[in-house]
Design a protein around this motif. Structure first.
Motif, PDB file in Angstrom:
ATOM      1  N   GLU A   1       0.631  -1.176   0.038  1.00 20.89           N
ATOM      2  CA  GLU A   1      -0.004  -0.080   0.058  1.00 20.89           C
ATOM      3  C   GLU A   1       0.967   1.196  -0.107  1.00 20.89           C
ATOM      4  O   GLU A   1       0.635   2.367  -0.710  1.00 20.89           O
ATOM      5  CB  GLU A   1      -0.880  -0.043   1.263  1.00 20.89           C
ATOM      6  N   VAL A   2       1.850   1.144   0.649  1.00 21.84           N
ATOM      7  CA  VAL A   2       2.838   2.253   0.531  1.00 21.84           C
ATOM      8  C   VAL A   2       3.640   2.592  -0.501  1.00 21.84           C
ATOM      9  O   VAL A   2       3.471   3.913  -1.096  1.00 21.84           O
ATOM     10  CB  VAL A   2       4.066   2.173   1.550  1.00 21.84           C
ATOM     11  N   ALA A   3       3.951   1.505  -1.207  1.00 18.77           N
ATOM     12  CA  ALA A   3       4.378   1.542  -2.654  1.00 18.77           C
ATOM     13  C   ALA A   3       3.288   2.216  -3.548  1.00 18.77           C
ATOM     14  O   ALA A   3       3.460   3.068  -4.353  1.00 18.77           O
ATOM     15  CB  ALA A   3       5.007   0.311  -3.092  1.00 18.77           C
TER      16      ALA A   3
ATOM     17  N   GLN B   1       2.293  10.690  -7.563  1.00 20.84           N
ATOM     18  CA  GLN B   1       3.195  11.303  -8.554  1.00 20.84           C
ATOM     19  C   GLN B   1       2.582  12.529  -9.201  1.00 20.84           C
ATOM     20  O   GLN B   1       1.382  12.623  -9.642  1.00 20.84           O
ATOM     21  CB  GLN B   1       3.544  10.438  -9.668  1.00 20.84           C
ATOM     22  N   SER B   2       3.520  13.627  -9.118  1.00 23.39           N
ATOM     23  CA  SER B   2       2.925  14.782  -9.740  1.00 23.39           C
ATOM     24  C   SER B   2       2.630  14.803 -11.409  1.00 23.39           C
ATOM     25  O   SER B   2       1.932  15.621 -11.708  1.00 23.39           O
ATOM     26  CB  SER B   2       3.998  15.994  -9.211  1.00 23.39           C
ATOM     27  N   PHE B   3       3.597  14.061 -11.935  1.00 18.93           N
ATOM     28  CA  PHE B   3       3.654  13.637 -13.296  1.00 18.93           C
ATOM     29  C   PHE B   3       2.233  12.725 -13.535  1.00 18.93           C
ATOM     30  O   PHE B   3       2.281  11.683 -13.048  1.00 18.93           O
ATOM     31  CB  PHE B   3       4.883  13.360 -13.933  1.00 18.93           C
ATOM     32  N   PRO B   4       1.342  13.238 -14.095  1.00 14.90           N
ATOM     33  CA  PRO B   4       0.140  12.379 -14.206  1.00 14.90           C
ATOM     34  C   PRO B   4      -0.192  11.328 -15.230  1.00 14.90           C
ATOM     35  O   PRO B   4      -0.883  10.441 -15.180  1.00 14.90           O
ATOM     36  CB  PRO B   4      -1.043  13.413 -14.206  1.00 14.90           C
TER      37      PRO B   4
ATOM     38  N   TRP C   1       9.522   2.877  -2.035  1.00 15.33           N
ATOM     39  CA  TRP C   1       8.819   4.119  -1.909  1.00 15.33           C
ATOM     40  C   TRP C   1       9.404   5.017  -3.190  1.00 15.33           C
ATOM     41  O   TRP C   1      10.465   5.264  -2.967  1.00 15.33           O
ATOM     42  CB  TRP C   1       8.489   4.947  -0.642  1.00 15.33           C
ATOM     43  N   MET C   2       8.337   5.713  -3.905  1.00 10.69           N
ATOM     44  CA  MET C   2       9.131   6.670  -4.824  1.00 10.69           C
ATOM     45  C   MET C   2       8.567   8.128  -4.431  1.00 10.69           C
ATOM     46  O   MET C   2       7.490   8.318  -3.950  1.00 10.69           O
ATOM     47  CB  MET C   2       8.676   6.290  -6.303  1.00 10.69           C
ATOM     48  N   HIS C   3       9.634   9.015  -4.605  1.00 12.57           N
ATOM     49  CA  HIS C   3       9.354  10.529  -4.229  1.00 12.57           C
ATOM     50  C   HIS C   3       8.458  10.920  -5.273  1.00 12.57           C
ATOM     51  O   HIS C   3       8.172  10.689  -6.364  1.00 12.57           O
ATOM     52  CB  HIS C   3      10.695  11.406  -4.153  1.00 12.57           C
ATOM     53  N   PRO C   4       7.455  11.952  -4.613  1.00  7.22           N
ATOM     54  CA  PRO C   4       6.378  12.348  -5.557  1.00  7.22           C
ATOM     55  C   PRO C   4       6.953  12.881  -6.884  1.00  7.22           C
ATOM     56  O   PRO C   4       6.084  13.000  -7.949  1.00  7.22           O
ATOM     57  CB  PRO C   4       5.563  13.409  -4.522  1.00  7.22           C
TER      58      PRO C   4
ATOM     59  N   ARG D   1      12.998   5.469  -1.964  1.00  7.93           N
ATOM     60  CA  ARG D   1      13.163   4.822  -0.644  1.00  7.93           C
ATOM     61  C   ARG D   1      13.255   3.464  -0.850  1.00  7.93           C
ATOM     62  O   ARG D   1      12.172   2.850  -0.892  1.00  7.93           O
ATOM     63  CB  ARG D   1      12.263   5.303   0.267  1.00  7.93           C
ATOM     64  N   TRP D   2      14.558   2.786  -0.503  1.00  7.36           N
ATOM     65  CA  TRP D   2      14.750   1.394  -0.690  1.00  7.36           C
ATOM     66  C   TRP D   2      14.700   0.551   0.504  1.00  7.36           C
ATOM     67  O   TRP D   2      15.607   0.834   1.133  1.00  7.36           O
ATOM     68  CB  TRP D   2      16.140   1.154  -1.457  1.00  7.36           C
ATOM     69  N   ARG D   3      13.676   0.021   0.525  1.00  2.00           N
ATOM     70  CA  ARG D   3      13.478  -0.879   1.870  1.00  2.00           C
ATOM     71  C   ARG D   3      14.258  -1.883   1.907  1.00  2.00           C
ATOM     72  O   ARG D   3      14.380  -2.948   1.144  1.00  2.00           O
ATOM     73  CB  ARG D   3      11.976  -1.061   1.989  1.00  2.00           C
ATOM     74  N   ASP D   4      14.860  -1.944   3.397  1.00  2.00           N
ATOM     75  CA  ASP D   4      15.768  -3.227   3.589  1.00  2.00           C
ATOM     76  C   ASP D   4      15.122  -4.034   4.807  1.00  2.00           C
ATOM     77  O   ASP D   4      14.540  -3.309   5.822  1.00  2.00           O
ATOM     78  CB  ASP D   4      17.163  -2.706   3.971  1.00  2.00           C
ATOM     79  N   HIS D   5      14.777  -5.391   4.454  1.00  2.49           N
ATOM     80  CA  HIS D   5      14.021  -6.123   5.323  1.00  2.49           C
ATOM     81  C   HIS D   5      14.557  -7.796   5.134  1.00  2.49           C
ATOM     82  O   HIS D   5      15.124  -7.825   4.120  1.00  2.49           O
ATOM     83  CB  HIS D   5      12.733  -6.055   5.514  1.00  2.49           C
ATOM     84  N   ARG D   6      14.312  -8.447   6.105  1.00  3.61           N
ATOM     85  CA  ARG D   6      14.745  -9.848   6.069  1.00  3.61           C
ATOM     86  C   ARG D   6      14.091 -10.633   4.826  1.00  3.61           C
ATOM     87  O   ARG D   6      15.024 -11.617   4.484  1.00  3.61           O
ATOM     88  CB  ARG D   6      14.684 -10.484   7.392  1.00  3.61           C
ATOM     89  N   GLY D   7      13.104 -10.249   4.466  1.00  2.00           N
ATOM     90  CA  GLY D   7      12.330 -11.067   3.288  1.00  2.00           C
ATOM     91  C   GLY D   7      13.049 -10.500   1.999  1.00  2.00           C
ATOM     92  O   GLY D   7      12.689 -11.204   0.814  1.00  2.00           O
TER      93      GLY D   7
END
Length: 376
Positions: free
Chosen positions: A61-63, A70-73, A136-139, A248-254
């Motif tokens: 959902e965050v992604a 995104q500001s570019f539509p 996550w990508m910046h707007p 934002r590149w998420r680092d997690h065990r999976g």
């Protein structure tokens, strides 16, 4: 959807008379479409976002929300569900209902390589942005990367810097990797350091579609994104870098890079060895190896399997001096003959050591990457 306004990150220079313009004094981009709405006039979005997903319920959902904002539509997002067994498909279906630009493709479980390539064939945009379901990508991500293409039309791929998160979970090694990634600011650095690690995060890449179609992902038993990057670089593809943290590149065990054997140090070494045999070692059967720590040993083993043999090993370990390793004499740096006519592979993990070796070799007249490669 006539005119779109959005802030520019940092100091990205934007040129182009009719696509992207900077509003003087406001630090904003104005997108001036050639038509009122390209999606209405052509039936196609300008950008297709390729999003493979497998059991990403905790992060998806965050992604998706970051894409939606995104500001570019003028985009579409292809959510490629790789046979998830959690609630990923349910979340994707909800977003497809909220915004018609999201498209869920429920696919049998086949892995990221096969299903990403299936997705590329479905993309309708002239550009394809990669994204992962746990990131996550910046707007302004799409806007800034499109601006880079406008500034340099010969570019075929544009990546960006990244921010690894959550910070509290990052190991020292991952923090060093992030610092190294974000130190690369030019195409020259990208090509110079390509064999240290993958120099651009795959989820940060925006491709011209025809370029991505030429360099589809491959399953060779090693990291498919690094393999793709090396193939592009060695083929002369022009790749640009936006020096802003647009992902934002998420680092997690999976994460696959943590749990999939294709991303082990051994497989990275195999990938590098394969491509070195099409680069510095293309017409060479022997080479000089600088460094025989873990990375050096793995590289030597991988190259040996491809018929390349280390003739000399340069190392600092006192226990190895004067020994022979697989027939190669081990010598200290000061005994290196300046006239030696062998390609040099410097395989050391520490960044400070890499710079010392680079300086030492250049002082002796060696040219990077013609005479030597830094290979971590």
């Amino acid at each position: 959807m006539g005119v779109w306004h959005g802030p520019v990150l940092g100091s990205v220079q934007v040129i182009g008379q009719d696509l992207l313009k900077r509003r003087a004094g406001l630090g904003q981009i104005i997108w001036s479409p050639r038509t009122d709405d390209p999606m209405e006039s052509t039936g196609r979005p300008l950008i297709s976002i390729l999003l493979p997903v497998f059991n990403e319920e905790a992060w998806l959902e965050v992604a998706l929300e970051s894409i939606r904002r995104q500001s570019f539509p003028y985009w579409e997002c292809l959510i490629l569900d790789d046979g998830s067994t959690d609630g990923s498909a349910r979340i994707a279906r909800r977003y497809a209902g909220l915004d018609s630009r999201f498209h869920l493709h429920a696919l049998p479980h086949a892995g990221v390589v096969e299903n990403a390539n299936r997705g590329i064939a479905l993309c309708r945009g002239s550009f394809v942005a990669r994204m992962d379901g746990d990131d996550w990508m910046h707007p302004e991500r799409l806007a800034v990367q499109l601006a880079a293409f406008e500034e340099e039309p010969e570019l075929e791929v544009v990546g960006s810097h990244v921010e690894l998160y959550p910070k509290k979970n990052l190991s020292k090694g991952m923090e060093e990797y992030q610092s190294w990634l974000n130190s690369i600011r030019t195409e020259q650095q990208l090509r110079r350091d390509a064999f240290i690690e993958c120099p651009l995060a795959n989820p940060s890449l925006l491709f011209r579609k025809e370029s991505l179609q030429r360099f589809l992902y491959r399953d060779c038993g090693w990291p498919e994104d690094y393999d793709q990057m090396l193939r592009m670089l060695l083929s002369g593809v022009r790749i640009g870098i936006c020096p802003q943290k647009l992902i934002r590149w998420r680092d997690h065990r999976g994460r696959l890079t943590r749990c999939d054997p294709r991303y082990s140090l051994k497989q990275f070494a195999r990938c590098k060895a394969h491509h070195l045999c099409h680069d510095l070692l293309k017409n060479q059967r022997h080479y000089l190896l600088w460094g025989y720590g873990e990375t050096g040993r793995l590289l030597q083993q991988a190259l040996s399997q491809l018929g390349r043999r280390a003739a000399v090993i340069v190392d600092l370990h006192p226990g190895r001096m004067g020994q022979r390793i697989h027939g190669a004499e081990v010598i200290p740096p000061h005994k290196l003959d300046p006239s030696i006519d062998l390609p040099i592979l410097a395989s050391v993990a520490r960044a400070s050591a890499r710079w010392e070796i680079r300086r030492f070799l250049k002082q002796r007249g060696a040219v990077e990457p013609v005479d030597f490669r830094i290979v971590a």
